[in-house]
Design a protein around this motif. Structure first.
Motif, PDB file in Angstrom:
ATOM      1  N   VAL A  34       0.853  16.689 -17.622  1.00  0.00           N
ATOM      2  CA  VAL A  34       0.788  15.868 -16.407  1.00  0.00           C
ATOM      3  C   VAL A  34       2.046  15.018 -16.269  1.00  0.00           C
ATOM      4  O   VAL A  34       2.685  14.972 -15.208  1.00  0.00           O
ATOM      5  N   LEU A  35       2.434  14.328 -17.355  1.00  0.00           N
ATOM      6  CA  LEU A  35       3.556  13.399 -17.281  1.00  0.00           C
ATOM      7  C   LEU A  35       4.872  14.100 -16.970  1.00  0.00           C
ATOM      8  O   LEU A  35       5.663  13.640 -16.142  1.00  0.00           O
ATOM      9  N   MET A  36       5.124  15.217 -17.645  1.00  0.00           N
ATOM     10  CA  MET A  36       6.414  15.876 -17.494  1.00  0.00           C
ATOM     11  C   MET A  36       6.574  16.567 -16.144  1.00  0.00           C
ATOM     12  O   MET A  36       7.664  17.004 -15.783  1.00  0.00           O
ATOM     13  N   ALA A  37       5.489  16.673 -15.395  1.00  0.00           N
ATOM     14  CA  ALA A  37       5.569  17.257 -14.049  1.00  0.00           C
ATOM     15  C   ALA A  37       5.951  16.222 -13.002  1.00  0.00           C
ATOM     16  O   ALA A  37       6.178  16.567 -11.843  1.00  0.00           O
ATOM     17  N   MET A  38       6.036  14.946 -13.404  1.00  0.00           N
ATOM     18  CA  MET A  38       6.330  13.870 -12.456  1.00  0.00           C
ATOM     19  C   MET A  38       7.800  13.465 -12.574  1.00  0.00           C
ATOM     20  O   MET A  38       8.265  13.080 -13.660  1.00  0.00           O
ATOM     21  N   PRO A  39       8.563  13.526 -11.480  1.00  0.00           N
ATOM     22  CA  PRO A  39      10.010  13.271 -11.559  1.00  0.00           C
ATOM     23  C   PRO A  39      10.360  11.847 -11.969  1.00  0.00           C
ATOM     24  O   PRO A  39      11.459  11.596 -12.473  1.00  0.00           O
ATOM     25  N   GLU A  40       9.440  10.878 -11.766  1.00  0.00           N
ATOM     26  CA  GLU A  40       9.746   9.491 -12.123  1.00  0.00           C
ATOM     27  C   GLU A  40       9.674   9.241 -13.630  1.00  0.00           C
ATOM     28  O   GLU A  40      10.192   8.255 -14.132  1.00  0.00           O
ATOM     29  N   VAL A  41       9.007  10.142 -14.361  1.00  0.00           N
ATOM     30  CA  VAL A  41       8.763   9.939 -15.789  1.00  0.00           C
ATOM     31  C   VAL A  41       9.977  10.352 -16.602  1.00  0.00           C
ATOM     32  O   VAL A  41      10.612  11.379 -16.338  1.00  0.00           O
ATOM     33  N   GLY A  42      10.308   9.541 -17.606  1.00  0.00           N
ATOM     34  CA  GLY A  42      11.423   9.834 -18.488  1.00  0.00           C
ATOM     35  C   GLY A  42      11.069  10.832 -19.571  1.00  0.00           C
ATOM     36  O   GLY A  42      10.129  11.616 -19.438  1.00  0.00           O
ATOM     37  N   GLU A  43      11.793  10.769 -20.703  1.00  0.00           N
ATOM     38  CA  GLU A  43      11.629  11.772 -21.748  1.00  0.00           C
ATOM     39  C   GLU A  43      10.630  11.379 -22.829  1.00  0.00           C
ATOM     40  O   GLU A  43      10.334  12.172 -23.711  1.00  0.00           O
ATOM     41  N   ASN A  44      10.101  10.174 -22.786  1.00  0.00           N
ATOM     42  CA  ASN A  44       9.284   9.717 -23.911  1.00  0.00           C
ATOM     43  C   ASN A  44       7.980   9.087 -23.424  1.00  0.00           C
ATOM     44  O   ASN A  44       7.920   8.489 -22.351  1.00  0.00           O
ATOM     45  N   TYR A  45       6.964   9.242 -24.236  1.00  0.00           N
ATOM     46  CA  TYR A  45       5.669   8.624 -23.949  1.00  0.00           C
ATOM     47  C   TYR A  45       4.941   8.444 -25.274  1.00  0.00           C
ATOM     48  O   TYR A  45       5.307   9.050 -26.292  1.00  0.00           O
ATOM     49  N   LEU A  46       3.901   7.609 -25.269  1.00  0.00           N
ATOM     50  CA  LEU A  46       3.126   7.362 -26.482  1.00  0.00           C
ATOM     51  C   LEU A  46       1.662   7.201 -26.097  1.00  0.00           C
ATOM     52  O   LEU A  46       1.323   6.432 -25.194  1.00  0.00           O
ATOM     53  N   ILE A  47       0.799   7.939 -26.793  1.00  0.00           N
ATOM     54  CA  ILE A  47      -0.647   7.842 -26.589  1.00  0.00           C
ATOM     55  C   ILE A  47      -1.197   6.900 -27.649  1.00  0.00           C
ATOM     56  O   ILE A  47      -1.023   7.138 -28.849  1.00  0.00           O
TER      57      ILE A  47
END
Length: 433
Positions: free
Chosen positions: A345-358
């Motif tokens: 979901v996150l990587m399909a959104m152009p506003e999202v960068g390269e990193n995330y944390l759950i």
């Protein structure tokens, strides 16, 4: 179809015949080890009359490997072994895999076959940005590259500035890099003023990625940011390491080298086979390994067979990208969640960068899930209404995918911890009880 090994041209009937002969041979060889001498009981090569009879063999687990540490699965004296690789476990016995010289040679051939299928050719300059030592990824690709006839640069992991200097100075054309580091690497190139579209300065055209699960969206982002083609690979140390399955140029599933491995997809609970196209747990048997054959190994990796033929002409069955692991499932409010769903979901959104944390939290007695998401600098604006709208949009898309509503925190680009090894995507702060 240009191939490295004639086994790539085998028909389905020829592959089935090769597998049956080699499965019977694998059972005969495995019976020489202390573990399988016990586990196989009355099962002999004569018990294997069709490929379906593989289900008569016992399943092997990681615990079996640990319980038989160090030599309980060897079929020959340890003096005949020329190498070992081991897991990175820090408690208890590691899982150790031993190789004869023929095993090492066979593995190098499989890796050369993978790289050739992805478009790598003799004369290419290959930079291996993977850890060496007991980890299988480094030496697996290294030996395959040399077998193929490439100039091979054993750069190892980390030290981004040195990696970039080697690439630009040596005219490197092919990389082996893990996905999360590839995204980090793209940012480092930008900071150094290097445009990957400038092929005079950045000649890389192929990247081989793997070692950690990633989505199609991440692969496309890597290709776009680094201006190359990125090929997914699958392997695990118990099956040699990399070289089990690889993508062809059509990038529609990873061809399993079925002359070397027999692959089943089973329901993780019932252990019964599932139909092609349905997700289940990958179970694998080595067909050519001499020193330490492994029968019906439960990988805990979740995937499916891609139905239908591949346009490349190879009939070796294709594994879809890994959907997650049977043992990394998160249960929140009774709902099963895999981290890969969130990444998709996150990587399909152009506003999202390269990193995330759950982040897994506990509120009273209730488990909660929080997702911290890096936002690209150009979208991290001071207008709170804009950020609030983006936050709600991400939350809604995650809710639609997961069927539970996570808490979403938007953070600035480069503010979450980065790793030059495998990215840590899940942080469990629930504590005991």
């Amino acid at each position: 179809m240009e191939v490295f090994d004639r086994a790539e041209r085998l028909s389905r009937e020829e592959l089935d015949a090769v597998q049956l002969v080699r499965l019977r041979s694998a059972v005969e060889r495995a019976r020489r080890s202390p573990h399988y001498a016990r586990a196989l009981a009355g099962v002999t090569p004569d018990s294997i009359r069709t490929l379906a009879d593989v289900r008569r063999l016992p399943l092997t687990t990681k615990q079996d490997l640990r319980d038989n540490y160090p030599y309980g699965l060897l079929t020959e004296p340890v003096d005949r072994m020329v190498r070992l690789h081991a897991s990175s476990g820090t408690t208890g016995n590691p899982t150790v895999i031993f190789y004869t010289q023929n095993d090492v040679d066979t593995w190098a051939g499989l890796m050369a076959r993978c790289m050739h299928m992805a478009g790598v050719r003799p004369g290419d300059r290959f930079q291996n940005m993977s850890g060496y030592g007991l980890f299988t990824g480094g030496l697996g690709f290294h030996y395959g590259s040399e077998r193929l006839g490439c100039l091979t640069i054993p750069a190892g992991a980390g030290n981004t500035a040195r990696q970039i200097k080697l690439i630009t100075d040596m005219g490197v054309t092919v990389l082996h890099i893990i996905p999360s580091y590839a995204l980090y690497f793209a940012g480092a190139l930008e900071q150094m003023g290097i445009d990957p579209a400038d092929k005079a300065r950045w000649p890389v055209r192929v990247a081989m990625i793997g070692a950690e699960p990633h989505t199609e969206e991440v692969r496309r982002k890597i290709e776009e940011m680094l201006h190359l083609r990125a090929f997914n690979s699958y392997g695990l140390s118990e099956m040699n390491g990399p070289g089990v399955a690889f993508e062809c140029p059509h990038q529609c599933g990873m061809h399993v080298w079925e002359d070397a491995f027999l692959v089943e997809i089973v329901d993780p609970e019932t252990l019964e086979p599932v139909p092609d196209g349905e997700v289940g747990e990958i179970v694998m048997t080595t067909l050519t390994r001499e020193g330490m054959p492994i029968l019906r190994y439960r990988t805990r990796d979740l995937s499916r067979f891609v139905p239908g033929p591949c346009a490349c002409g190879r009939v070796h069955r294709r594994l879809d990208r890994i959907k997650g692991r049977a043992d990394d499932m998160i249960i929140i409010k009774g709902v099963n969640i895999y981290p890969m769903q969130i990444e998709q979901v996150l990587m399909a959104m152009p506003e999202v960068g390269e990193n995330y944390l759950i982040v897994l939290e506990k509120e009273g007695f209730i488990d909660q899930i929080r997702v911290k998401v890096e936002i690209r600098q150009e979208h991290f604006v001071e207008d709170m209404r804009v950020l609030s709208g983006l936050q709600k949009r991400i939350q809604t898309r995650l809710r639609d995918e997961l069927l539970v509503t996570p808490r979403v925190d938007l953070v600035q680009s480069d503010s979450l911890p980065k790793s030059q090894g495998k990215a840590q995507r899940v942080l469990d702060e629930r504590g005991e009880g």
